[in-house]
Design a protein around this motif. Structure first.
Motif, mmCIF file in Angstrom:
data_model
loop_
_atom_site.group_PDB
_atom_site.id
_atom_site.type_symbol
_atom_site.label_atom_id
_atom_site.label_comp_id
_atom_site.label_asym_id
_atom_site.label_seq_id
_atom_site.Cartn_x
_atom_site.Cartn_y
_atom_site.Cartn_z
ATOM 1 N N GLN A 1 0.838 -1.219 0.000
ATOM 2 C CA GLN A 1 0.000 0.000 0.000
ATOM 3 C C GLN A 1 0.861 1.253 0.000
ATOM 4 O OE1 GLN A 1 -3.110 -0.651 -0.419
ATOM 5 N NE2 GLN A 1 -3.292 -2.713 0.368
ATOM 6 N N HIS A 2 1.832 1.289 -0.907
ATOM 7 C CA HIS A 2 2.835 2.362 -0.876
ATOM 8 C C HIS A 2 2.239 3.753 -0.924
ATOM 9 C CE1 HIS A 2 6.057 -0.493 -0.986
ATOM 10 N NE2 HIS A 2 5.392 -1.135 -1.923
ATOM 11 N N ARG A 3 1.250 3.931 -1.823
ATOM 12 C CA ARG A 3 0.710 5.288 -1.984
ATOM 13 C C ARG A 3 0.014 5.748 -0.697
ATOM 14 N NH1 ARG A 3 -3.621 6.405 -5.704
ATOM 15 N NH2 ARG A 3 -3.202 4.316 -6.450
ATOM 16 N N VAL A 4 -0.891 4.921 -0.197
ATOM 17 C CA VAL A 4 -1.627 5.292 1.012
ATOM 18 C C VAL A 4 -0.657 5.541 2.175
ATOM 19 C CG1 VAL A 4 -3.245 4.452 2.773
ATOM 20 C CG2 VAL A 4 -3.736 4.088 0.356
ATOM 21 N N ARG A 5 0.367 4.685 2.247
ATOM 22 C CA ARG A 5 1.309 4.799 3.357
ATOM 23 C C ARG A 5 2.077 6.116 3.300
ATOM 24 N NH1 ARG A 5 5.042 -0.215 3.656
ATOM 25 N NH2 ARG A 5 6.356 1.218 2.527
ATOM 26 N N LYS A 6 2.479 6.472 2.061
ATOM 27 C CA LYS A 6 3.237 7.711 1.893
ATOM 28 C C LYS A 6 2.371 8.929 2.211
ATOM 29 C CE LYS A 6 5.729 8.831 -1.961
ATOM 30 N NZ LYS A 6 6.198 8.414 -3.306
ATOM 31 N N GLN A 7 1.139 8.902 1.690
ATOM 32 C CA GLN A 7 0.234 10.031 1.919
ATOM 33 C C GLN A 7 -0.091 10.166 3.402
ATOM 34 O OE1 GLN A 7 -2.836 8.567 -0.658
ATOM 35 N NE2 GLN A 7 -2.151 9.767 -2.427
ATOM 36 N N GLY B 1 -8.034 7.245 1.991
ATOM 37 C CA GLY B 1 -7.085 6.288 1.420
ATOM 38 C C GLY B 1 -7.831 5.036 1.014
ATOM 39 N N HIS B 2 -7.593 4.604 -0.221
ATOM 40 C CA HIS B 2 -8.223 3.359 -0.657
ATOM 41 C C HIS B 2 -7.206 2.223 -0.636
ATOM 42 C CE1 HIS B 2 -10.826 0.561 -2.629
ATOM 43 N NE2 HIS B 2 -9.843 0.293 -3.476
ATOM 44 N N LEU B 3 -7.521 1.170 0.109
ATOM 45 C CA LEU B 3 -6.622 0.021 0.183
ATOM 46 C C LEU B 3 -6.989 -0.999 -0.885
ATOM 47 C CD1 LEU B 3 -6.247 -0.660 4.002
ATOM 48 C CD2 LEU B 3 -5.094 0.986 2.554
ATOM 49 N N ASP B 4 -5.976 -1.462 -1.593
ATOM 50 C CA ASP B 4 -6.191 -2.426 -2.657
ATOM 51 C C ASP B 4 -5.649 -3.796 -2.271
ATOM 52 O OD1 ASP B 4 -7.293 -2.695 -5.165
ATOM 53 O OD2 ASP B 4 -6.425 -0.746 -5.740
ATOM 54 N N PHE B 5 -6.065 -4.823 -3.011
ATOM 55 C CA PHE B 5 -5.534 -6.161 -2.764
ATOM 56 C C PHE B 5 -4.016 -6.146 -2.905
ATOM 57 C CE2 PHE B 5 -9.913 -7.148 -4.124
ATOM 58 C CZ PHE B 5 -10.304 -7.877 -3.016
ATOM 59 N N TYR B 6 -3.342 -7.030 -2.179
ATOM 60 C CA TYR B 6 -1.885 -7.077 -2.162
ATOM 61 C C TYR B 6 -1.353 -8.001 -3.253
ATOM 62 C CZ TYR B 6 -2.096 -4.853 2.436
ATOM 63 O OH TYR B 6 -2.334 -3.980 3.458
#
Ligand code: ADP
Length: 334
Positions: free
Chosen positions: A30-36, A175-180
């Protein structure tokens, strides 16, 4: 019972608590959500302010609760946990809100399931840090305004679209979490295996990860079932073959589809000739609630390219027929 359900049982909650990453650095993927999120929290800390309200959306088991705990941890704030279904009266919410301390993080799981009056109270509390406590009834009722210290709501929902617009608008960050990806799930279970003192080959890790439906909760759950299997069969180390045999017993197939996923696909292919069919008709055909089919089974089937959403309804993609070992109907136009 489904092995690959979204939610966790009470007993599972305890095991999960031990395996949860405690900070953003340990949170896999979840790189994007984590960074934001890191930016939102860092800025709040620099301002010496409470973090903005945060909305997390995505299918069950992807890490929404874990992230709310991390938010509290990173902000050095206490965390309170409640959920939409637990807040049916606005009084329930008033009781929680009025007892919050400054900076506290309130995690509201399944926030889309809150009752309408509670939801309206939440709007005001989120925006103005104030609630109106109504005393008395009928014409004699009066609202006593109560000031609240600033706090942070972390709301979780399986789909942001389930939330009414005015509530959605009150979150400063969504933040939208997507499947890993399979490699990310491998990292999750490697970490868990080390904590559970388990010994697995690289191939065993990837076997479990690829059957985990893109979901860390399921990956950890399958890992524990493999652990049981190894214990009962007296194995000191688990290889891919042993992991696969252990998982076969739980009706999780090679693509990670479980019973519900497969029955949705089977109904679509065999009862509706591949669709298009409306979501509610499909849900009735498999005896599930519409929301479960829509927010638990469907997102994964769509991601796997097995099911398609069209304006006229759900359709089976060519890969669905293939996966089920069925022959697609002849295309009348060809
Ligand atoms: P949700 O609230 O979205 O249903 P949870 O936060 O309860 O999901 O996560 C379920 C389990 O999966 C937890 O035990 C947690 O340890 C694990 N998990 C979820 N996301 C991650 C991640 N990014 N990295 C490592 N473990 C994770």
């Amino acid at each position: 019972d489904r092995l690959v359900t979204g939610g966790a049982s009470t007993e599972e909650r305890e095991v999960e608590a031990a395996l949860r990453p405690k900070n953003l650095a340990d949170f896999v993927g979840q790189h994007r959500v984590r960074k934001q999120l890191a930016l939102v929290l860092e800025a709040a800390k620099l301002r010496g302010a409470t973090a903005d309200h945060i909305l997390l959306s995505g299918p069950p088991g992807l890490g929404k609760t874990t992230l709310s705990m991390i938010v509290a941890e990173e902000m050095g704030a206490p965390l309170r946990i409640s959920s939409g279904p637990a807040i049916q009266h606005s009084g329930d919410l008033a009781a929680i809100l009025s007892s919050l301390t400054e900076g506290e993080v309130l995690f509201l799981d399944e926030i889309h399931r809150m009752s309408r009056p509670a939801e309206e109270m939440l709007y005001m509390a989120m925006e103005d840090f104030r609630v109106d406590i109504v005393v008395g009834k009928g014409a004699g009722a009066t609202a006593i305004p109560l000031e609240l210290p600033p706090f942070t709501i972390v709301g979780a929902t399986t789909r942001a679209g389930l939330l009414p617009g005015p509530l959605r608008d009150r979150f400063g960050f969504t933040g939208h979490l997507d499947f890993y990806a399979t490699e990310e799930l491998e990292m999750v279970i490697r970490r868990s295996a080390a904590m559970l003192d388990m010994n697995l080959t690289n191939e065993a890790f990837s076997e479990i990860a690829s059957r985990s439906r893109g979901t860390p909760r399921i990956a950890n759950r399958l890992l524990r079932r493999v652990r049981d299997w190894a214990l009962v069969n007296g194995l000191a180390s688990v290889d891919a073959g042993a992991a696969a045999s252990a998982l076969e017993m739980y009706e999780v197939d090679s693509r990670g589809l479980d019973r519900l996923d497969r029955s949705v696909l089977e109904a679509l292919c065999t009862k509706f000739n591949g669709g298009p069919v409306g979501l509610s008709t499909l849900a009735i055909a498999v005896g599930e609630e519409i929301e479960t089919v829509e927010t638990v089974a469907e997102p994964y089937l769509v991601r796997e390219g097995l099911l398609g959403r069209t304006p006229r309804g759900r359709i089976a993609m060519p890969a669905a027929w293939e996966h089920l070992g069925l022959k697609p109907p002849e295309d009348p136009s060809s």
